[in-house]
Design an enzyme around this catalytic site. Structure first.
Site, short mmCIF file in Angstrom:
data_model
loop_
_atom_site.label_atom_id
_atom_site.label_comp_id
_atom_site.label_asym_id
_atom_site.label_seq_id
_atom_site.Cartn_x
_atom_site.Cartn_y
_atom_site.Cartn_z
N SER A 97 0.68 -1.37 0.11
CA SER A 97 0.18 -0.11 0.06
C SER A 97 0.94 1.25 -0.02
O SER A 97 2.12 1.23 0.38
CB SER A 97 -0.86 -0.14 1.14
OG SER A 97 -1.87 -1.14 1.31
C1 LIG Z 1 -3.40 -3.52 -0.43
S1 LIG Z 1 -2.74 -5.36 -0.18
C2 LIG Z 1 -1.69 -5.65 0.99
C3 LIG Z 1 -1.49 -4.51 1.97
C4 LIG Z 1 -0.56 -4.95 3.16
N1 LIG Z 1 -1.09 -4.41 4.33
C5 LIG Z 1 0.79 -4.50 3.13
O1 LIG Z 1 1.34 -4.01 3.96
O2 LIG Z 1 1.47 -5.02 2.17
C6 LIG Z 1 -4.37 -6.11 0.27
C7 LIG Z 1 -4.34 -7.62 0.46
O3 LIG Z 1 -5.47 -8.00 1.09
C8 LIG Z 1 -5.66 -9.54 0.32
N2 LIG Z 1 -6.89 -10.01 0.65
C9 LIG Z 1 -7.98 -9.60 -0.14
N3 LIG Z 1 -8.86 -10.47 0.52
C10 LIG Z 1 -8.66 -11.06 1.68
C11 LIG Z 1 -9.38 -11.82 2.73
N4 LIG Z 1 -10.64 -12.30 2.52
N5 LIG Z 1 -8.73 -12.01 3.78
C12 LIG Z 1 -7.26 -11.89 3.79
N6 LIG Z 1 -6.71 -11.02 2.94
C13 LIG Z 1 -7.32 -10.87 1.71
C14 LIG Z 1 -5.11 -9.59 -0.87
O4 LIG Z 1 -4.83 -10.65 -1.29
C15 LIG Z 1 -3.91 -8.34 -0.76
O5 LIG Z 1 -2.74 -9.13 -0.50
#
Ligand SMILES: C[S@@+](CC[C@H](N)C(=O)[O-])C[C@H]1O[C@@H](n2cnc3c(N)ncnc32)[C@H](O)[C@@H]1O
Length: 195
Positions: A49
């Site tokens: 992000s």
């Molecule tokens: C913006 S990205 C990663 C941000 C992360 N917090 C970082 O610091 O890198 C959001 C993540 O949410 C995950 N995601 C989507 N739906 C999800 C769910 N139901 N449970 C867990 N993770 C999920 C995606 O695979 C993605 O890697």
């Protein structure tokens, strides 16, 4: 905080972000861009992000020292590590990531920071979040659902539980207290979809 309690040091988001370099949570080919304030690609369409958005979300979450935090969409492990730094060794953080390959890599990135009170696990595909006894005092969600997920609101502690979550493209804060749930909006941002 109860009467007579020691005043807690305000968890300092800027300090945590200085201490935990983003480069440790990026694939080698993206590290040169770490200082740019934009999301950076991981893989499978997922991103690390944008730093200013992460800072805003962490501030809105008002993470107390010693707190327990659920980090949904932990991806690279960066937010999980930042939360771990904010709660300190007396707290605990559970990061959940749906993409199994990202979850393995994110867990390794997190482990390298040596904060064993934080863990990053693969999310079960059929369970959103992680229900726990008494609920979570804090929940951070880094991927956007199309509407507020009742399952996650229900996983918040009833006595002051606070969740920061983007819904579609609006950053929202959910607070559960005194038998009520209140939701406030905090601006427009773009997020990958919650699946
Ligand atoms: C913006 S990205 C990663 C941000 C992360 N917090 C970082 O610091 O890198 C959001 C993540 O949410 C995950 N995601 C989507 N739906 C999800 C769910 N139901 N449970 C867990 N993770 C999920 C995606 O695979 C993605 O890697």
């Amino acid at each position: 905080m109860g009467m007579g309690a020691d005043p807690q040091r305000a968890a300092d988001v800027a300090d945590a972000m200085r201490a935990l370099a983003r480069t440790g949570f990026l694939p080698a080919e993206q590290r040169a861009y770490a200082a740019q304030d934009r999301p950076l690609p991981l893989w499978h369409g997922q991103t690390n992000s944008q730093p200013s958005t992460v800072a805003t979300m962490l501030r809105l979450l008002e993470v107390p020292v010693g707190g327990r935090v659920l980090d949904v969409g932990a991806g690279s492990g960066w937010t999980t590590a930042l939360l771990a730094r904010l709660v300190g060794p007396g707290g605990s953080v559970l990061g959940l990531e749906l993409d199994p390959q990202l979850a393995r890599w994110g867990a390794a990135n997190l482990a390298a920071q040596r904060m064993p009170w934080a863990t990053l696990e693969p999310a079960a595909p059929d369970v959103l979040g992680r229900p726990v006894e008494g609920g979570w005092p804090r929940i951070l969600v880094s991927a956007a659902p199309r509407s507020m997920p009742a399952e996650l609101v229900a996983q918040l502690a009833e006595d002051g539980g606070r969740m920061v979550i983007p819904v579609r493209s609006t950053l929202q804060v959910v607070l559960r207290a005194e038998g009520r749930t209140t939701v406030t909006s905090h601006g427009s941002y773009s997020f990958v979809p919650l699946r």
